[in-house]
Design a protein around this motif. Structure first.
Motif, PDB file in Angstrom:
ATOM      1  N   GLU A  12       0.834  -1.199   0.000  1.00 25.83           N
ATOM      2  CA  GLU A  12       0.000   0.000   0.000  1.00 25.83           C
ATOM      3  C   GLU A  12       0.866   1.245   0.000  1.00 25.83           C
ATOM      4  OE1 GLU A  12      -2.458  -0.469   3.445  1.00 25.83           O
ATOM      5  OE2 GLU A  12      -0.829  -0.021   4.826  1.00 25.83           O
ATOM      6  N   LEU A  13       0.308   2.272  -0.595  1.00 29.91           N
ATOM      7  CA  LEU A  13       0.950   3.577  -0.647  1.00 29.91           C
ATOM      8  C   LEU A  13       0.422   4.419   0.500  1.00 29.91           C
ATOM      9  CD1 LEU A  13       2.638   5.797  -2.037  1.00 29.91           C
ATOM     10  CD2 LEU A  13       0.623   6.272  -3.463  1.00 29.91           C
ATOM     11  N   MET A  14       1.334   4.995   1.252  1.00 24.06           N
ATOM     12  CA  MET A  14       0.969   5.961   2.284  1.00 24.06           C
ATOM     13  C   MET A  14       1.460   7.310   1.776  1.00 24.06           C
ATOM     14  SD  MET A  14       1.722   3.870   5.742  1.00 24.06           S
ATOM     15  CE  MET A  14       1.029   2.242   5.981  1.00 24.06           C
ATOM     16  N   THR A  15       0.521   8.231   1.570  1.00 23.36           N
ATOM     17  CA  THR A  15       0.846   9.489   0.911  1.00 23.36           C
ATOM     18  C   THR A  15       0.102  10.655   1.547  1.00 23.36           C
ATOM     19  OG1 THR A  15       0.859  10.648  -1.224  1.00 23.36           O
ATOM     20  CG2 THR A  15      -0.970   9.145  -0.832  1.00 23.36           C
ATOM     21  N   GLY A  16       0.618  11.836   1.319  1.00 23.74           N
ATOM     22  CA  GLY A  16      -0.040  13.047   1.792  1.00 23.74           C
ATOM     23  C   GLY A  16      -0.965  13.657   0.751  1.00 23.74           C
ATOM     24  N   ASP A  17      -0.946  13.132  -0.475  1.00 22.75           N
ATOM     25  CA  ASP A  17      -1.765  13.699  -1.551  1.00 22.75           C
ATOM     26  C   ASP A  17      -2.482  12.577  -2.298  1.00 22.75           C
ATOM     27  OD1 ASP A  17      -2.866  15.018  -3.774  1.00 22.75           O
ATOM     28  OD2 ASP A  17      -1.218  16.465  -3.816  1.00 22.75           O
ATOM     29  N   ILE A  18      -3.619  12.186  -1.765  1.00 19.28           N
ATOM     30  CA  ILE A  18      -4.404  11.083  -2.332  1.00 19.28           C
ATOM     31  C   ILE A  18      -4.797  11.359  -3.774  1.00 19.28           C
ATOM     32  CG2 ILE A  18      -6.645   9.900  -2.172  1.00 19.28           C
ATOM     33  CD1 ILE A  18      -4.744   8.934  -0.011  1.00 19.28           C
ATOM     34  N   GLU A  19      -5.319  12.544  -4.046  1.00 18.38           N
ATOM     35  CA  GLU A  19      -5.811  12.839  -5.399  1.00 18.38           C
ATOM     36  C   GLU A  19      -4.701  12.814  -6.436  1.00 18.38           C
ATOM     37  OE1 GLU A  19      -8.972  12.744  -6.303  1.00 18.38           O
ATOM     38  OE2 GLU A  19      -9.331  12.279  -4.199  1.00 18.38           O
ATOM     39  N   ALA A  60      -1.950  11.982   6.514  1.00 17.24           N
ATOM     40  CA  ALA A  60      -2.546  13.010   7.368  1.00 17.24           C
ATOM     41  C   ALA A  60      -3.612  12.427   8.292  1.00 17.24           C
ATOM     42  CB  ALA A  60      -3.146  14.118   6.510  1.00 17.24           C
ATOM     43  N   ASP A  61      -4.179  11.273   7.934  1.00 17.82           N
ATOM     44  CA  ASP A  61      -5.217  10.643   8.740  1.00 17.82           C
ATOM     45  C   ASP A  61      -4.659   9.763   9.856  1.00 17.82           C
ATOM     46  OD1 ASP A  61      -7.153  11.802   7.166  1.00 17.82           O
ATOM     47  OD2 ASP A  61      -7.468  10.026   5.922  1.00 17.82           O
ATOM     48  N   MET A  62      -3.335   9.554   9.863  1.00 24.25           N
ATOM     49  CA  MET A  62      -2.735   8.644  10.842  1.00 24.25           C
ATOM     50  C   MET A  62      -1.930   9.439  11.867  1.00 24.25           C
ATOM     51  SD  MET A  62      -1.560   5.476   8.440  1.00 24.25           S
ATOM     52  CE  MET A  62      -0.955   6.411   7.049  1.00 24.25           C
ATOM     53  N   GLU A  63      -2.331   9.292  13.112  1.00 24.35           N
ATOM     54  CA  GLU A  63      -1.668  10.004  14.198  1.00 24.35           C
ATOM     55  C   GLU A  63      -0.172   9.683  14.229  1.00 24.35           C
ATOM     56  OE1 GLU A  63      -1.872  10.261  19.040  1.00 24.35           O
ATOM     57  OE2 GLU A  63      -3.672   9.674  17.943  1.00 24.35           O
ATOM     58  N   GLY A  64       0.634  10.733  14.321  1.00 23.00           N
ATOM     59  CA  GLY A  64       2.074  10.574  14.392  1.00 23.00           C
ATOM     60  C   GLY A  64       2.758  10.372  13.061  1.00 23.00           C
TER      61      GLY A  64
END
Length: 125
Positions: A12-19, A60-64
């Motif tokens: 999975e990709l963890m990113t700050g810019d989903i769009e 941005a949705d994941m704490e820390g």
């Protein structure tokens, strides 16, 4: 051991810019997207036809995780994630996030192997 044990199970990709990521992977890979609500926010399922090929979450949705750079995360299937975490520690690895359950998905832990490489371990549901 099961046939899945030790195989790459998910990425999975963890990113700050989903769009921006959705636009890119749709154009380059032909992926389509479904969403699934999770405790941390929406989870995006990348699909090629009817096959799920990966996932995506917003940092941005994941704490820390707000200041963590975008990255791909790979998960290895293990028969018993709790036992694999104990073995990881015994062999000099580090547990970044202790095992937790994701309903309908499996039991997951985030670790670093003894060389320092981060990876997820998962006992699939």
């Amino acid at each position: 051991m099961s046939e899945l044990h030790g195989t790459i199970h998910w990425t999975e990709l963890m990113t700050g810019d989903i769009e921006k990521a959705k636009t890119y992977y749709t154009a380059v890979c032909g992926w389509e997207w479904d969403t699934m609500p999770m405790e941390e926010g929406l989870y995006y399922l990348a699909k090629k036809g009817e096959d799920m090929v990966g996932g995506m979450m917003s940092l941005a949705d994941m704490e820390g995780m707000e200041n963590v750079p975008p990255h791909w995360m790979t998960y290895l299937a293990v028969d018993d994630v709790d036992a694999a975490v104990k073995e990881t520690q015994a062999l000099g690895g580090v547990v970044h996030r202790a095992p937790w359950d994701v309903p309908g998905v499996g039991r997951i832990a985030m670790i670093a192997d003894p060389s320092g490489a981060a990876i997820g371990l998962m006992t699939p549901s």
